[in-house]
Motif scaffolding. Structure first.
Motif, PDB file in Angstrom:
ATOM      1  N   ILE A 309      14.791   1.342  24.992  1.00  0.00           N
ATOM      2  CA  ILE A 309      15.449   2.307  23.650  1.00  0.00           C
ATOM      3  C   ILE A 309      14.428   3.354  23.511  1.00  0.00           C
ATOM      4  O   ILE A 309      12.979   3.005  23.413  1.00  0.00           O
ATOM      5  N   ASP A 310      14.576   4.511  23.345  1.00  0.00           N
ATOM      6  CA  ASP A 310      13.775   5.456  22.979  1.00  0.00           C
ATOM      7  C   ASP A 310      13.083   5.341  21.718  1.00  0.00           C
ATOM      8  O   ASP A 310      13.904   5.159  20.704  1.00  0.00           O
ATOM      9  N   PRO A 311      11.675   5.413  21.658  1.00  0.00           N
ATOM     10  CA  PRO A 311      11.174   4.915  20.356  1.00  0.00           C
ATOM     11  C   PRO A 311      11.239   6.181  19.208  1.00  0.00           C
ATOM     12  O   PRO A 311      11.245   5.729  18.059  1.00  0.00           O
ATOM     13  N   LYS A 312      11.676   7.285  19.787  1.00  0.00           N
ATOM     14  CA  LYS A 312      12.026   8.372  18.894  1.00  0.00           C
ATOM     15  C   LYS A 312      13.259   8.194  17.670  1.00  0.00           C
ATOM     16  O   LYS A 312      13.180   8.734  16.851  1.00  0.00           O
ATOM     17  N   VAL A 313      14.048   7.325  18.221  1.00  0.00           N
ATOM     18  CA  VAL A 313      15.107   7.015  17.252  1.00  0.00           C
ATOM     19  C   VAL A 313      14.627   6.228  16.274  1.00  0.00           C
ATOM     20  O   VAL A 313      15.518   6.127  15.182  1.00  0.00           O
ATOM     21  N   PHE A 314      13.423   5.661  16.130  1.00  0.00           N
ATOM     22  CA  PHE A 314      12.987   4.895  15.015  1.00  0.00           C
ATOM     23  C   PHE A 314      11.933   5.742  14.205  1.00  0.00           C
ATOM     24  O   PHE A 314      11.540   5.444  12.986  1.00  0.00           O
ATOM     25  N   SER A 338      22.364   4.057  18.947  1.00  0.00           N
ATOM     26  CA  SER A 338      21.690   3.980  20.300  1.00  0.00           C
ATOM     27  C   SER A 338      20.929   2.614  20.492  1.00  0.00           C
ATOM     28  O   SER A 338      21.082   2.236  21.545  1.00  0.00           O
ATOM     29  N   ALA A 339      20.192   2.484  19.589  1.00  0.00           N
ATOM     30  CA  ALA A 339      19.310   1.095  19.749  1.00  0.00           C
ATOM     31  C   ALA A 339      20.437   0.006  19.544  1.00  0.00           C
ATOM     32  O   ALA A 339      20.127  -1.083  20.163  1.00  0.00           O
ATOM     33  N   TYR A 340      21.158   0.107  18.626  1.00  0.00           N
ATOM     34  CA  TYR A 340      22.319  -0.998  18.312  1.00  0.00           C
ATOM     35  C   TYR A 340      23.086  -1.302  19.922  1.00  0.00           C
ATOM     36  O   TYR A 340      23.149  -2.606  20.205  1.00  0.00           O
ATOM     37  N   ASP A 341      23.552  -0.225  20.435  1.00  0.00           N
ATOM     38  CA  ASP A 341      24.344  -0.541  21.458  1.00  0.00           C
ATOM     39  C   ASP A 341      23.456  -1.460  22.539  1.00  0.00           C
ATOM     40  O   ASP A 341      24.064  -1.943  23.461  1.00  0.00           O
ATOM     41  N   VAL A 342      22.329  -0.975  22.809  1.00  0.00           N
ATOM     42  CA  VAL A 342      21.282  -1.519  23.945  1.00  0.00           C
ATOM     43  C   VAL A 342      21.217  -3.044  23.483  1.00  0.00           C
ATOM     44  O   VAL A 342      21.122  -3.858  24.408  1.00  0.00           O
ATOM     45  N   LEU A 343      20.766  -3.505  22.420  1.00  0.00           N
ATOM     46  CA  LEU A 343      20.680  -4.629  21.870  1.00  0.00           C
ATOM     47  C   LEU A 343      21.910  -5.523  22.001  1.00  0.00           C
ATOM     48  O   LEU A 343      21.681  -6.763  22.569  1.00  0.00           O
ATOM     49  N   GLY A 418      29.439   5.248   9.885  1.00  0.00           N
ATOM     50  CA  GLY A 418      29.345   6.524   9.720  1.00  0.00           C
ATOM     51  C   GLY A 418      28.521   7.285  10.931  1.00  0.00           C
ATOM     52  O   GLY A 418      27.697   6.819  11.600  1.00  0.00           O
ATOM     53  N   GLU A 419      29.179   8.470  11.215  1.00  0.00           N
ATOM     54  CA  GLU A 419      28.493   9.245  12.496  1.00  0.00           C
ATOM     55  C   GLU A 419      27.054   9.691  12.238  1.00  0.00           C
ATOM     56  O   GLU A 419      27.026  10.332  10.993  1.00  0.00           O
ATOM     57  N   GLY A 420      26.286   9.691  12.931  1.00  0.00           N
ATOM     58  CA  GLY A 420      24.958  10.361  13.047  1.00  0.00           C
ATOM     59  C   GLY A 420      23.849   9.991  11.904  1.00  0.00           C
ATOM     60  O   GLY A 420      22.898  10.338  11.605  1.00  0.00           O
ATOM     61  N   GLU A 421      24.300   8.512  11.588  1.00  0.00           N
ATOM     62  CA  GLU A 421      23.305   8.031  10.802  1.00  0.00           C
ATOM     63  C   GLU A 421      21.997   7.558  11.525  1.00  0.00           C
ATOM     64  O   GLU A 421      21.841   7.064  12.733  1.00  0.00           O
ATOM     65  N   ASP A 422      20.877   8.010  10.860  1.00  0.00           N
ATOM     66  CA  ASP A 422      19.411   8.054  11.593  1.00  0.00           C
ATOM     67  C   ASP A 422      18.397   7.237  10.948  1.00  0.00           C
ATOM     68  O   ASP A 422      17.347   7.149  11.269  1.00  0.00           O
TER      69      ASP A 422
END
Length: 457
Positions: A309-314, A338-343, A418-422
């Motif tokens: 997982i790219d750490p930038k997403v956190f 993106s992180a959820y999909d990997v986990l 929702g789309e784009g939640e960061d």
């Protein structure tokens, strides 16, 4: 003879002055220490679904309990998202203070005034103000304890508009006709509380020292309140970082220890304030932004496998969006898609051929299985949230998964709708079995894996 008497008087006076000066020097350090170093204040935390809670329903099914929890977490995430982007017109305390849509996860008993009047408050690390409903009521919602009447307390004092703590209203609307400080809090669900900022004696009924008074605590005395539903709580205990928070007033340190939140008879959840706060364990940097608590989440592992997982997403963006908030009012944890999909993919890989997938009606996107956690997840690896400073927050199977039905469980780390939640949120299930200590002055959070009962000794 007269000369001898005069000399004796002069020597006696000098001796008296020297003795008095010595006594003052001896007494001052103790006096200063007592005033400037707040002691340890401890109180029990009551979970919403505990047998000690006014919300407790012994006939509620697992589905009923979890459905409320899921809806509460979703509403809480919406609140945190709005607060993180400063999307409020004015300061707020929390997203609702009533059942169903509220984030009333943990409550604490305090007494207000002299004589003391017990009040039940919901704990919230996502807000700053301590407030309760007060008589006379222009409008008040239902609560389990008698509503506090400041006219019957000998220690109640309103705060003047000139006070540095009068910060919760716009300059044009912060004073009443008597020059008392006003406040108005609005919430995402339409709930509102309005009244006066005041000081009052608080009394903690602690587990280790009996009654512990806190004189002149700043709080909101709310006379005009609107809620979507009748509730049980009297108000909100804000544990945010602002100067008006009780946390700041008691030394900028606090900790909470959460054991099993699904055992209705678990008695050892607790909250500690002051210099006596147990600051132990591994420390990770704390960032304060828009009066929320942010941590630096660097990655996630499942078992011994570090996920790609790219750490930038956190992390928070330069504009202030995104990042990772640690929160006491959210049961579930949320990570970006993106992180959820990997986990989720990694969990499914381990469960395929062993567990049967099912769909949960409350959260169709959640990863859910038929079975029980204790029976069907024997040997299943836990997850680890890797935080800055080399701190690992370990989620065992009872923190990574949650029972959602008689023969069903779901992963307790979900992705926001929702789309784009960061925004990422570390919820209370992920903090189970830890004493989580906040040192606001040092800007650090400490995690100590411990049986909460041990803190009572």
């Amino acid at each position: 003879m007269a000369t001898a008497v005069a000399e004796l008087v002069r020597l006696s006076l000098i001796s008296f002055l020297l003795t008095s000066h010595t006594l003052c020097l001896t007494a001052n350090p103790a006096t200063t220490s007592t005033i400037t170093k707040p002691k340890r204040f401890v109180t029990k935390l009551i979970h919403h679904d505990s047998a000690l809670s006014p919300y407790y329903n012994p006939n509620a099914s697992i589905r009923d309990i979890v459905s409320r929890s899921v809806k509460s977490s979703a509403a809480r995430f919406t609140y945190l998202k709005a607060k993180s982007t400063n999307a409020f017109l004015m300061d707020d305390t929390r997203a609702g203070v009533v059942p169903e849509k509220s984030a009333t996860e943990f409550m604490a008993n305090f007494s207000f005034g002299e004589p003391p009047v017990p009040q039940l408050l919901t704990m919230d690390t996502g807000s700053d103000l301590l407030w309760v409903q007060c008589l006379p009521c222009t409008k008040c919602f239902k609560q389990s304890n008698p509503i506090f009447d400041p006219s019957k307390s000998s220690t109640y004092k309103t705060l003047p508009c000139t006070s540095p703590d009068c910060i919760l209203s716009s300059p044009a609307d912060k004073c009443d006709f008597s020059n008392n400080c006003k406040f108005l809090q609005k919430y995402l669900d339409g709930t509102a509380a309005a009244g006066l900022i005041a000081t009052e004696k608080l009394t903690f009924e602690t587990s280790d020292e009996g009654l512990s008074p806190v004189p002149d605590a700043v709080f909101g005395c709310a006379h005009d309140n609107v809620a979507a539903y009748d509730g049980q709580i009297s108000g909100v205990l804000g544990l945010g970082p602002s100067k008006i928070s009780l946390t700041t007033k008691l030394g900028s340190k606090f900790s909470y220890c959460i054991g099993s939140i699904r055992d209705p008879n678990y008695p050892h959840n607790q909250l500690i304030f002051g210099e006596g706060t147990k600051i132990e364990g591994a420390a990770t940097p704390l960032e304060l932004y828009n009066e929320l608590y942010y941590l630096t989440l660097e990655g996630i592992s499942l078992g011994q496998s570090r996920l790609q997982i790219d750490p930038k997403v956190f992390t928070r963006s330069p504009s202030g969006t995104g990042g990772t908030v640690i929160d006491s009012g959210t049961t579930l944890s949320f990570v970006v898609k993106s992180a959820y999909d990997v986990l989720s993919a990694e969990v499914q890989k381990l469960a395929n051929g062993i567990l049967e997938r099912v769909q949960d009606p409350d959260t169709p996107t959640a990863l859910c299985y038929k079975g029980t956690i204790d029976r069907d997840l024997v040997g299943f690896p836990g997850a680890t949230f890797h935080l800055a400073g080399g701190v690992d927050l370990f989620l065992d199977k009872t923190s990574l998964f949650e029972v959602t039905g008689e023969n069903e469980f779901c992963m307790a780390v979900q992705m926001p709708e929702g789309e784009g939640e960061d925004l990422n949120v570390i919820g209370i299930l992920a903090q189970q079995n830890y004493n989580v200590a906040y040192d606001l002055a040092a800007k650090k959070v400490y995690f100590q894996y411990i049986d909460c009962e041990l803190l009572e000794n």
